[in-house]
Design a protein around this motif. Structure first.
Motif, short mmCIF file in Angstrom:
data_model
loop_
_atom_site.label_atom_id
_atom_site.label_comp_id
_atom_site.label_asym_id
_atom_site.label_seq_id
_atom_site.Cartn_x
_atom_site.Cartn_y
_atom_site.Cartn_z
N SER A 175 0.82 -1.23 0.00
CA SER A 175 0.00 0.00 0.00
C SER A 175 0.84 1.27 0.00
O SER A 175 0.35 2.35 0.32
CB SER A 175 -0.93 0.01 1.23
OG SER A 175 -1.73 -1.15 1.29
N GLY A 176 2.13 1.15 -0.34
CA GLY A 176 3.01 2.31 -0.29
C GLY A 176 3.39 2.71 1.13
O GLY A 176 3.90 3.81 1.35
N PHE A 177 3.17 1.80 2.09
CA PHE A 177 3.38 2.12 3.50
C PHE A 177 4.70 1.60 4.07
O PHE A 177 4.93 1.70 5.26
CB PHE A 177 2.22 1.57 4.34
CG PHE A 177 1.08 2.53 4.51
CD1 PHE A 177 0.53 2.76 5.76
CD2 PHE A 177 0.56 3.22 3.43
CE1 PHE A 177 -0.51 3.65 5.93
CE2 PHE A 177 -0.50 4.11 3.59
CZ PHE A 177 -1.03 4.33 4.84
N PRO A 191 -6.98 -4.58 5.98
CA PRO A 191 -6.33 -3.28 6.28
C PRO A 191 -5.95 -2.53 5.02
O PRO A 191 -6.13 -1.31 4.93
CB PRO A 191 -5.10 -3.69 7.09
CG PRO A 191 -5.48 -4.98 7.73
CD PRO A 191 -6.33 -5.68 6.72
N GLY A 192 -5.44 -3.24 4.01
CA GLY A 192 -5.08 -2.59 2.75
C GLY A 192 -6.28 -2.01 2.03
O GLY A 192 -6.21 -0.93 1.44
N PHE A 193 -7.41 -2.74 2.08
CA PHE A 193 -8.62 -2.25 1.44
C PHE A 193 -9.12 -0.98 2.12
O PHE A 193 -9.49 0.00 1.45
CB PHE A 193 -9.71 -3.33 1.48
CG PHE A 193 -11.04 -2.85 0.95
CD1 PHE A 193 -11.26 -2.78 -0.42
CD2 PHE A 193 -12.05 -2.45 1.81
CE1 PHE A 193 -12.48 -2.34 -0.92
CE2 PHE A 193 -13.27 -1.99 1.31
CZ PHE A 193 -13.47 -1.94 -0.05
N ILE A 194 -9.13 -0.98 3.46
CA ILE A 194 -9.62 0.18 4.20
C ILE A 194 -8.72 1.39 3.96
O ILE A 194 -9.21 2.52 3.79
CB ILE A 194 -9.72 -0.14 5.70
CG1 ILE A 194 -10.82 -1.19 5.93
CG2 ILE A 194 -10.00 1.12 6.52
CD1 ILE A 194 -10.88 -1.72 7.35
N ILE A 195 -7.42 1.17 3.92
CA ILE A 195 -6.49 2.27 3.66
C ILE A 195 -6.71 2.85 2.27
O ILE A 195 -6.74 4.08 2.08
CB ILE A 195 -5.03 1.79 3.83
CG1 ILE A 195 -4.73 1.54 5.31
CG2 ILE A 195 -4.05 2.81 3.25
CD1 ILE A 195 -3.41 0.85 5.55
N ALA A 196 -6.89 1.98 1.27
CA ALA A 196 -7.14 2.45 -0.10
C ALA A 196 -8.46 3.19 -0.19
O ALA A 196 -8.57 4.24 -0.85
CB ALA A 196 -7.13 1.26 -1.07
#
Length: 259
Positions: free
Chosen positions: A122-124, A226-231
Motif C-alpha cells: 500500500s506504499g506504507f 487493512p489494505g482495502f480500508i487504507i485504499a
C-alpha cells in the motif's frame, strides 16, 4: 559529543503521546509542539518532563518550522505522536550524531501498523516521509497546510537509516474517518493557496486514481482488509479534498439565503 533535541507535534493525543515520549526518553531535550489541546496531552507531556510550547495551528509547515526553532541542540529528531522510536533506531542515531563524518540529514524508515498488522504494501513501507534526523538549520518547511514540502539546505546528499521506527496512524476506524475529514479540509486549503482548479468530475478522477494506486499499483490488496480500508480512505480523502475545494469556490458550502 553533539546533543539531540526531539520535537513531537501533537493535538489531543492523550492516548498516544505517552508512548511516543517513552520511546525518546534518552534524548537530551524533548519539545512537545502542542496546538492548544483540550485533553490531557500537555499535562502528560509536562509530567514526563518535556518542554511544552503552544503554537496556533496554521498548517503543518509553519508548525514544524516553529518547533524546529524551539530546539536547543545541534541535532534534531522529528517524531509524531503516533510514532515510536525503536532501540535499534536510537543506537543508529546516536552513532550518527557522534560521528564527524555524518551527513546533514537522514530519512528514517517507518513500519506502519493497522488492525494489528504490519502494512507491508500500500506504499506504507518503508514510508520515507521527510528527513526526520537532521542538523539544526538544514531543514526548512514550506508554509503548506498539509503534506508539507521541505527544503534541505546542504551541499551533501541525504542519508537513510537502516533501522525502523514504528507508526500507528489509525487506532481504529473512527480515527480513519476523522483524519480523512481533517486532512481533506487542509488539502482543499492547499489547493486554494496554489490557485488550482477543480470540478466534481476531477474530484472523482483523483479520488479513484488515489485508491487504485494504493490498492492495485502498490499491491495494497496483499495487505488484506487493512489494505482495502487504507485504499478506500485514500479514495475518500482525495475525493473530498477536491470536492470541498469545488464547493468553496462556488459558495456551495454556505446555506442558501431566503429571498
Amino acid at each position: 559529543m553533539s546533543k539531540l533535541s526531539v520535537y513531537i507535534i501533537a493535538f489531543n493525543e492523550e492516548k498516544k503521546i505517552k508512548q511516543a515520549l517513552q520511546s525518546v526518553e534518552w534524548a537530551d531535550e524533548i519539545i512537545v509542539a502542542d496546538s492548544f489541546s483540550t485533553d490531557r496531552t500537555q499535562v502528560i507531556a509536562k509530567e514526563f518532563g518535556a518542554k511544552v510550547i503552544q503554537i496556533p495551528f496554521n498548517g503543518f509547515g509553519e508548525l514544524r518550522n516553529i518547533a524546529i526553532k524551539a530546539c536547543s541542540h545541534d541535532w534534531i529528531f522529528s517524531l509524531d505522536s503516533d510514532e515510536r522510536c525503536t532501540r535499534l533506531a536510537k543506537e543508529e542515531m546516536l552513532k550518527i550524531i557522534g560521528s564527524k563524518d555524518s551527513l546533514d540529514a537522514y530519512y528514517v524508515p517507518r513500519k506502519n501498523y493497522f488492525m494489528g498488522k504490519w502494512i507491508r504494501y500500500s506504499g506504507f513501507y518503508p514510508d520515507f516521509r521527510q528527513p526526520q534526523l537532521f542538523r539544526k538549520g538544514v531543514l526548512k518547511f514550506k508554509n503548506d497546510a498539509v503534506h508539507e514540502r521541505y527544503e534541505v539546505i546542504s551541499n551533501k546528499k541525504c542519508g537513510y537509516l537502516k533501522s525502523n521506527i514504528y507508526q500507528v496512524p489509525f487506532k481504529d476506524l473512527e480515527e480513519v474517518i476523522h483524519k480523512t475529514n481533517r486532512y481533506s479540509t487542509l488539502g482543499a486549503q492547499k489547493l486554494q493557496a496554489a490557485n488550482k482548479k477543480s470540478s466534481m468530475s476531477k474530484a472523482l478522477f483523483h479520488g479513484f486514481w488515489a485508491g487504485f494506486t494504493l490498492y492495485i499499483l502498490k499491491f495494497g490488496f496483499l495487505d488484506g482488509w487493512p489494505g482495502f480500508i487504507i485504499a478506500l480512505g485514500n479514495f475518500e480523502g482525495t475525493f473530498y479534498k477536491y470536492a470541498k475545494f469545488y464547493f468553496k469556490n462556488r459558495g456551495l458550502d454556505s446555506l442558501l439565503k431566503p429571498k
